[in-house]
Design a protein around this motif. Structure first.
Motif, PDB file in Angstrom:
ATOM      1  N   UNK A 318      16.548   4.870   4.320  1.00 17.52           N
ATOM      2  CA  UNK A 318      15.447   3.893   4.386  1.00 17.52           C
ATOM      3  C   UNK A 318      14.840   3.592   3.019  1.00 17.52           C
ATOM      4  N   UNK A 319      15.588   3.889   1.966  1.00 22.99           N
ATOM      5  CA  UNK A 319      15.037   3.708   0.617  1.00 22.99           C
ATOM      6  C   UNK A 319      14.977   2.225   0.242  1.00 22.99           C
ATOM      7  N   UNK A 320      13.931   1.846  -0.472  1.00 25.53           N
ATOM      8  CA  UNK A 320      13.794   0.482  -1.002  1.00 25.53           C
ATOM      9  C   UNK A 320      14.705   0.348  -2.215  1.00 25.53           C
ATOM     10  N   UNK A 321      15.601  -0.654  -2.213  1.00 23.74           N
ATOM     11  CA  UNK A 321      16.472  -0.792  -3.381  1.00 23.74           C
ATOM     12  C   UNK A 321      15.811  -1.626  -4.482  1.00 23.74           C
ATOM     13  N   UNK A 371       6.475  -2.023  -6.949  1.00 24.28           N
ATOM     14  CA  UNK A 371       5.300  -1.414  -6.334  1.00 24.28           C
ATOM     15  C   UNK A 371       5.723  -0.883  -4.973  1.00 24.28           C
ATOM     16  N   UNK A 372       5.474   0.382  -4.716  1.00 20.12           N
ATOM     17  CA  UNK A 372       5.852   0.972  -3.420  1.00 20.12           C
ATOM     18  C   UNK A 372       4.706   1.792  -2.872  1.00 20.12           C
ATOM     19  N   UNK A 373       4.734   1.959  -1.566  1.00 20.77           N
ATOM     20  CA  UNK A 373       3.700   2.759  -0.903  1.00 20.77           C
ATOM     21  C   UNK A 373       4.059   4.241  -1.018  1.00 20.77           C
ATOM     22  N   UNK A 374       3.029   5.039  -1.115  1.00 17.72           N
ATOM     23  CA  UNK A 374       3.190   6.488  -1.168  1.00 17.72           C
ATOM     24  C   UNK A 374       4.066   6.955   0.003  1.00 17.72           C
ATOM     25  N   UNK A 375       5.017   7.803  -0.275  1.00 20.72           N
ATOM     26  CA  UNK A 375       5.872   8.351   0.769  1.00 20.72           C
ATOM     27  C   UNK A 375       7.178   7.590   0.951  1.00 20.72           C
ATOM     28  N   UNK A 376       7.221   6.368   0.421  1.00 22.76           N
ATOM     29  CA  UNK A 376       8.435   5.552   0.512  1.00 22.76           C
ATOM     30  C   UNK A 376       9.520   6.144  -0.402  1.00 22.76           C
ATOM     31  N   UNK A 377      10.769   6.056   0.009  1.00 25.49           N
ATOM     32  CA  UNK A 377      11.857   6.423  -0.899  1.00 25.49           C
ATOM     33  C   UNK A 377      12.385   5.170  -1.579  1.00 25.49           C
ATOM     34  N   UNK A 378      12.918   5.343  -2.785  1.00 30.08           N
ATOM     35  CA  UNK A 378      13.335   4.226  -3.624  1.00 30.08           C
ATOM     36  C   UNK A 378      14.721   4.511  -4.178  1.00 30.08           C
ATOM     37  N   UNK A 426      17.793   7.957  -6.873  1.00 37.90           N
ATOM     38  CA  UNK A 426      16.857   7.782  -5.760  1.00 37.90           C
ATOM     39  C   UNK A 426      15.739   8.797  -5.900  1.00 37.90           C
ATOM     40  N   UNK A 427      14.565   8.409  -5.459  1.00 38.29           N
ATOM     41  CA  UNK A 427      13.447   9.359  -5.479  1.00 38.29           C
ATOM     42  C   UNK A 427      12.492   9.070  -4.340  1.00 38.29           C
ATOM     43  N   UNK A 428      11.727  10.101  -3.978  1.00 37.91           N
ATOM     44  CA  UNK A 428      10.662   9.937  -2.997  1.00 37.91           C
ATOM     45  C   UNK A 428       9.396   9.650  -3.780  1.00 37.91           C
ATOM     46  N   UNK A 429       8.749   8.536  -3.492  1.00 33.07           N
ATOM     47  CA  UNK A 429       7.514   8.165  -4.198  1.00 33.07           C
ATOM     48  C   UNK A 429       6.368   9.005  -3.641  1.00 33.07           C
ATOM     49  N   UNK A 430       6.326  10.261  -4.069  1.00 38.02           N
ATOM     50  CA  UNK A 430       5.383  11.222  -3.481  1.00 38.02           C
ATOM     51  C   UNK A 430       4.099  11.351  -4.286  1.00 38.02           C
ATOM     52  N   UNK A 431       4.028  10.623  -5.413  1.00 34.05           N
ATOM     53  CA  UNK A 431       2.915  10.845  -6.330  1.00 34.05           C
ATOM     54  C   UNK A 431       2.248   9.495  -6.638  1.00 34.05           C
ATOM     55  N   UNK A 432       0.990   9.301  -6.227  1.00 31.93           N
ATOM     56  CA  UNK A 432       0.369   7.986  -6.418  1.00 31.93           C
ATOM     57  C   UNK A 432      -0.022   7.723  -7.867  1.00 31.93           C
ATOM     58  N   UNK A 433       0.090   6.467  -8.266  1.00 31.08           N
ATOM     59  CA  UNK A 433      -0.341   6.090  -9.611  1.00 31.08           C
ATOM     60  C   UNK A 433       0.631   5.150 -10.277  1.00 31.08           C
ATOM     61  N   UNK A 434       0.350   4.838 -11.531  1.00 25.99           N
ATOM     62  CA  UNK A 434       1.211   3.987 -12.349  1.00 25.99           C
ATOM     63  C   UNK A 434       2.062   4.887 -13.233  1.00 25.99           C
ATOM     64  N   UNK A 451       8.849  -0.008 -18.807  1.00 24.57           N
ATOM     65  CA  UNK A 451       8.102  -0.678 -17.756  1.00 24.57           C
ATOM     66  C   UNK A 451       7.364   0.401 -16.977  1.00 24.57           C
ATOM     67  N   UNK A 452       6.891   0.076 -15.774  1.00 25.01           N
ATOM     68  CA  UNK A 452       6.280   1.132 -14.969  1.00 25.01           C
ATOM     69  C   UNK A 452       6.440   0.831 -13.490  1.00 25.01           C
ATOM     70  N   UNK A 453       6.322   1.894 -12.715  1.00 25.74           N
ATOM     71  CA  UNK A 453       6.443   1.797 -11.257  1.00 25.74           C
ATOM     72  C   UNK A 453       5.112   2.212 -10.656  1.00 25.74           C
ATOM     73  N   UNK A 454       4.602   1.388  -9.752  1.00 21.70           N
ATOM     74  CA  UNK A 454       3.299   1.676  -9.143  1.00 21.70           C
ATOM     75  C   UNK A 454       3.498   2.258  -7.755  1.00 21.70           C
ATOM     76  N   UNK A 455       2.898   3.418  -7.519  1.00 25.83           N
ATOM     77  CA  UNK A 455       2.929   4.021  -6.188  1.00 25.83           C
ATOM     78  C   UNK A 455       1.497   3.942  -5.645  1.00 25.83           C
ATOM     79  N   UNK A 456       1.337   3.158  -4.586  1.00 23.36           N
ATOM     80  CA  UNK A 456      -0.008   2.935  -4.056  1.00 23.36           C
ATOM     81  C   UNK A 456      -0.316   3.932  -2.950  1.00 23.36           C
ATOM     82  N   UNK A 457      -1.494   4.487  -3.014  1.00 25.41           N
ATOM     83  CA  UNK A 457      -1.893   5.510  -2.045  1.00 25.41           C
ATOM     84  C   UNK A 457      -2.301   4.839  -0.734  1.00 25.41           C
TER      85      UNK A 457
END
Ligand code: C2O
Ligand code: CU
Length: 457
Positions: A318-321, A371-378, A426-434, A451-457
């Motif tokens: 279910x990871x976001x590509x 930008x991904x939601x916390x807990x999402x895999x990428x 692939x990673x689990x976006x387990x940590x919120x922030x930029x 660049x940066x990846x945003x994980x929204x809580x």
């Protein structure tokens, strides 16, 4: 860019600190960033001027037990603003040390209290993250070791921070940090190779002893190829994260900038010496030498794996590509890319020192790569469409390579892509922030590959 939330948090922190009694404030040990010097060239030549943490190259080796809090006060006695990144720590975002993204830079004469949890045992490191192509080159780095709850069965635990610096005939670091030629090629490669700040590192070890070697590549851009002589070794951990099964060292090991490897090695040499070697086009050289003394224990069995760190399972199905296209540099160049919201030609970009881009964006913009939601895999599908290697590093979370058979490789925080190579992680976006995502060839980062990846809580 610094958000209003960050600024407010910063204000709150300042106020709270101001309200603390003096004794409480004094409790943080100091990590002072400032000028110093070391004898690196032969003794009849001048000492080399450096910028270091606490006056030594590498800086103070920081050691904590897993689960402890890291609490250190960084003071800036440099002529320039700075900030410190704690590389490999799955850290809270406000402590990540990226000026303009997670904190205001620390001005000359200023200080910043870094205070965060240490969830993962392993070999990590710290370094300046401001004008790093210059500040890291001048010596602003050190080892950050987080110890396992139970010490593994080794006779010695040795940290080897490897680096290369570019010295002129006067034994001083050449000040051509922004040199566009280095930037557009392989980055700034030095002419003196160092281990723990010295051109020659030597350790005394007993025959049959088992050593833990924590090797950290702190170089600006050099990819080290390492080998063992008179030592029998296993890879125990990569980028701080233990392997599920130790891997016997048979071939040379590649260590890209910022990568770490923990080896257990048994001293098997029948001679009076053993070596950690590094190879380049012209041959093999001693990166570190070991004087072998007789005696020692009987040989041990193959090592057991190091205890695992907390897990954040990756949900690959279910990871976001997300595609990540790396382009630019000499030979290929950039046709065009966005810089500060404007589309510019390759020539205009080069005039501004920008020669690299990620997805046609040169340098970090206000908009995240993803930008991904916390807990999402990428899943990040990375394609290196350039003639040079890149060591891509993600802050705040470790990723695993998606292997050709669909399985996952070991967790890492930095991955090397050769010219024209593609790799998926692939990673689990387990940590919120930029979280910054950039090439750790520091000139490439300065030249646009960040660049940066945003994980929204
Ligand atoms: Cu070693 Cu952006 O970091
Ligand atoms: Cu690069």
């Amino acid at each position: 860019m610094l958000s209003r939330r960050h600024v407010l948090q910063g204000l709150a922190a300042t106020t709270a600190l101001g309200a603390l009694p003096r004794a409480a404030r004094a409790a943080f040990p100091l990590l002072d960033m400032g000028p110093s010097a070391a004898q690196i060239a032969p003794g009849d030549m001048a000492a080399t001027d450096l910028w270091t943490f606490n006056g030594t190259l590498p800086g103070t080796e920081i050691r904590h037990a897993q689960g402890e809090r890291f609490q250190w006060r960084v003071t800036n006695n440099l002529p320039d603003p700075t900030a410190v990144h704690w590389h490999g720590i799955r850290i809270e975002n406000a402590m990540d040390g990226v000026p303009g993204l997670t904190q205001e830079p620390i001005p000359p004469g200023g200080s910043f209290d870094y205070d965060f949890a240490l969830p993962d045992a392993g070999t990590h490191w710290y370094h300046s993250h401001a004008q790093s192509v210059e500040q890291v080159e001048r010596g602003l780095y050190g080892a950050l070791i987080v110890e396992e709850p139970e010490a593994p069965d080794v006779d010695a635990d040795l940290t080897l921070v490897i680096d290369d610096i570019r010295l002129g005939r006067d034994a001083q670091i050449t000040a051509d940090f922004d040199n566009l030629h280095d930037r557009a090629h392989a980055g700034r490669i030095g002419n003196v190779v160092l281990t723990n700040g010295a051109p020659e590192a030597r350790f005394e070890v007993a025959r049959n002893a088992r050593l833990r070697l924590r090797i950290i590549n702190a170089a600006n851009a050099r990819i080290f190829t390492l080998g063992l002589m008179g030592l029998d070794g296993w890879v125990m951990a990569l980028d701080g994260m233990p392997l599920a099964e130790p891997r016997k060292v048979v071939d040379p090991l590649t260590l890209a900038p910022a990568q770490r490897v923990d080896l257990f090695v048994d001293v098997t040499s029948d001679e009076a010496e053993a070596f950690l070697l590094h190879f380049d086009r012209t041959g093999g050289y001693a990166q570190a030498s070991f004087t072998v003394t007789p005696g020692g224990n009987a040989r041990r069995d193959a090592p057991k794996p190091l205890p695992p760190n907390p897990e954040f399972p990756i949900d690959l199905a279910n990871a976001v590509p997300q595609r990540v296209l790396l382009e630019g540099g000499a030979m290929r160049g950039l046709a065009e890319a966005r810089l500060d919201g404007e589309m510019l030609s390759g020539r205009e970009l080069a005039q501004r020192g920008m020669v690299w881009a990620i997805n046609a964006q040169a340098g970090r913009d206000a908009t995240p790569l993803l930008e991904v939601a916390l807990g999402q895999s990428v899943r990040l599908g990375m394609a290196n469409d350039s003639a040079f290697p890149h060591a891509m590093h993600l802050h705040g979370m470790h990723f695993a390579e998606v292997l050709p058979d669909g399985g996952l490789g070991p967790l890492r925080d930095t991955i090397l892509l050769g010219p024209d190579e593609t790799k998926e992680v692939a990673f689990a976006a387990h940590n919120p922030g930029d979280w910054l995502f950039h090439c750790h060839m520091l000139g490439h980062h300065a030249g646009g590959m960040g660049s940066f990846i945003r994980v929204t809580a």
